[in-house]
Design a protein around this motif. Structure first.
Motif, short mmCIF file in Angstrom:
data_model
loop_
_atom_site.label_atom_id
_atom_site.label_comp_id
_atom_site.label_asym_id
_atom_site.label_seq_id
_atom_site.Cartn_x
_atom_site.Cartn_y
_atom_site.Cartn_z
N ILE A 49 42.64 40.61 29.89
CA ILE A 49 42.53 39.29 29.41
C ILE A 49 42.33 39.60 27.75
N SER A 50 42.80 38.65 26.93
CA SER A 50 42.49 38.76 25.49
C SER A 50 41.03 38.64 25.13
N ALA A 51 40.95 39.08 23.77
CA ALA A 51 39.70 39.37 23.48
C ALA A 51 38.96 37.79 23.25
N ASP A 52 39.68 36.88 22.95
CA ASP A 52 39.07 35.50 22.99
C ASP A 52 38.91 34.86 24.44
N GLY A 53 39.27 35.43 25.26
CA GLY A 53 39.19 34.91 26.64
C GLY A 53 40.02 33.89 27.04
N LYS A 54 41.08 33.67 26.40
CA LYS A 54 41.75 32.35 26.31
C LYS A 54 43.31 32.69 26.96
N LYS A 55 43.51 34.01 26.96
CA LYS A 55 45.03 34.47 27.40
C LYS A 55 45.13 35.50 28.27
N PHE A 56 45.84 35.68 29.26
CA PHE A 56 45.89 36.78 30.43
C PHE A 56 47.43 37.20 30.17
N VAL A 57 47.56 38.54 30.15
CA VAL A 57 49.04 39.29 30.22
C VAL A 57 48.96 39.90 31.55
N ALA A 58 50.06 39.50 32.22
CA ALA A 58 50.24 39.90 33.81
C ALA A 58 51.61 40.83 33.71
N SER A 59 51.47 41.71 34.70
CA SER A 59 52.83 42.45 35.10
C SER A 59 53.34 42.13 36.45
N TYR A 60 54.48 42.32 36.73
CA TYR A 60 55.12 41.92 37.97
C TYR A 60 56.07 42.89 38.50
N ASP A 61 56.26 43.02 39.73
CA ASP A 61 56.83 44.36 40.27
C ASP A 61 58.44 44.28 40.03
N PHE A 87 43.28 38.27 40.83
CA PHE A 87 44.89 37.80 41.07
C PHE A 87 45.43 38.46 42.34
N CYS A 88 46.30 37.79 43.11
CA CYS A 88 46.99 38.58 44.02
C CYS A 88 48.34 38.47 43.80
N LYS A 89 49.30 39.25 44.46
CA LYS A 89 50.65 39.23 44.53
C LYS A 89 51.26 39.32 43.30
N ILE A 90 50.55 39.85 42.16
CA ILE A 90 51.05 40.48 41.12
C ILE A 90 50.46 41.70 40.82
N LEU A 91 50.83 42.32 39.56
CA LEU A 91 50.33 43.79 39.20
C LEU A 91 49.01 43.61 38.44
N PRO A 92 48.52 44.59 37.95
CA PRO A 92 47.39 44.67 36.88
C PRO A 92 47.67 43.61 35.68
N GLY A 93 46.78 43.34 35.13
CA GLY A 93 46.93 42.45 33.93
C GLY A 93 45.53 42.70 33.04
N TRP A 107 44.41 42.82 41.21
CA TRP A 107 43.63 42.93 39.89
C TRP A 107 42.61 41.93 39.74
N MET A 108 41.45 42.56 39.15
CA MET A 108 40.05 41.74 39.09
C MET A 108 39.46 41.98 37.80
N SER A 109 39.09 41.20 37.01
CA SER A 109 38.02 41.25 35.94
C SER A 109 37.03 40.22 35.65
N PHE A 110 36.05 40.52 34.85
CA PHE A 110 35.18 39.40 34.35
C PHE A 110 35.83 38.90 33.16
N HIS A 111 35.60 37.34 33.12
CA HIS A 111 36.03 36.77 31.54
C HIS A 111 34.97 37.62 30.53
N PRO A 112 35.24 37.92 29.46
CA PRO A 112 34.78 38.34 28.41
C PRO A 112 33.64 37.83 27.90
N ALA A 113 33.26 36.49 28.05
CA ALA A 113 32.36 35.74 27.52
C ALA A 113 31.19 34.78 28.55
N THR A 114 31.99 34.50 29.64
CA THR A 114 31.25 33.78 30.51
C THR A 114 30.91 34.49 31.84
N ASN A 115 30.17 33.96 33.08
CA ASN A 115 30.16 34.57 34.13
C ASN A 115 31.30 34.06 35.13
#
Length: 287
Positions: free
Chosen positions: A121-133, A113-119, A100-108
């Motif tokens: 980022i929350s709109a405020d950029g402070k939280k991340f929801v992750a899925s696992y196999d 991530f590795c070894k987890i499935l896709p996730g 899984w890969m993504s930019f932070h919504p407000a900063t560069n």
């Protein structure tokens, strides 16, 4: 040729897509014109993302290579629809088992991530929801690197199979997760609040960006798109196969009711989520 990822530029008519052919295309999304092509990847491109201000484009492939391109300049101030582009490679990196890969919504800041499935980022950029196999879903505090909420084997609403997709609602502290076992769980930042049995394996999912219209979309490899009422946890609209033998691999909302959808055969189409009216088709990821 399958399209695996797409990204929309933040403030002009550009979009980028990556596919099975190992290529990345930058399009003018209002006409379908291909403006730029990257062929640096050695395998299927699984992730493409513009950063928050559209200056950088990050791409990743199945052999775990990440390439960062910088949009150096555009030909003129009037060329806001992406006419003449100049990209240059700014950085590249190889990592193991990227999932899984993504930019932070407000900063560069680019997050991978590795070894987890896709996730997501929350709109405020402070939280991340992750899925696992193993079916677990975790909500992380990115700054503190701590778990805020977890749906695991101790929760009666846990996913019984591997959790394949998650999506975070940009308008509220709310997210959904889908699994191999044909189920969607809707959750707040406190815990699960609703569940839907879908009858099909979820390949991709996304919330409508509107704070007033509580809609979420899911797509499957059996070519179906479902629109869900995320306030009542029930099916709002169900569209049959978009095109025979052309399963859905990814989708993005670009307005309250408009979905951009990518398919296994390399097609990209724009749909009205209320009526399933096809606005246009794009095709470019072919040998």
């Amino acid at each position: 040729m399958s399209v695996y990822s797409c990204s929309l530029h933040s403030h002009n008519e550009l979009c980028a897509t990556g596919g099975e052919d190992g290529k990345v295309f930058v399009w003018r999304r209002n006409t379908g014109q291909i403006l730029y092509e990257f062929a640096e990847h050695k395998d299927t491109v699984i992730d493409v993302h513009f950063n928050h201000d559209g200056i950088y484009l990050a791409t990743a492939d199945l052999v775990d290579d990440i390439v960062l391109h910088k949009l150096q300049k555009m030909s003129s101030e009037s060329d806001k629809d992406g006419g003449n582009l100049v990209f240059h490679k700014a950085w590249e990196y190889s990592m193991g088992d990227i999932s899984w890969m993504s930019f932070h919504p407000a900063t560069n800041v680019l997050i991978a991530f590795c070894k987890i499935l896709p996730g997501d980022i929350s709109a405020d950029g402070k939280k991340f929801v992750a899925s696992y196999d193993n079916g677990t879903v975790r909500l992380w505090d990115l700054r503190a690197c701590t778990i805020i909420m977890e749906i695991d084997e101790n929760n009666p609403m846990v996913h019984s199979g591997g959790c394949t997709k998650v999506a975070h609602d940009k308008a509220s502290p709310f997210f959904m997760s889908g699994v191999i076992a044909n189920k969607i769980i809707f959750s707040s930042h406190i815990g699960p609040v609703g569940v839907i049995e879908t009858g099909d394996v979820i390949e991709c999912m996304a919330f409508s960006p509107s704070a007033d219209i509580r809609m979420a979309a899911t797509g499957t490899l059996s070519e179906h798109i479902s629109i869900w009422d995320s306030s009542k946890f029930n099916l709002s609209t169900y569209f049959g196969p978009a095109k025979e033998n052309d399963g859905i691999t990814e989708m993005r909302w670009i307005s309250d009711y408009t979905l951009v959808v990518a398919t296994v055969n390399g097609n990209i189409f724009l749909n009205d989520a209320r009526t399933d009216v096809r606005v246009f088709n794009l095709s470019g990821h072919t040998f």
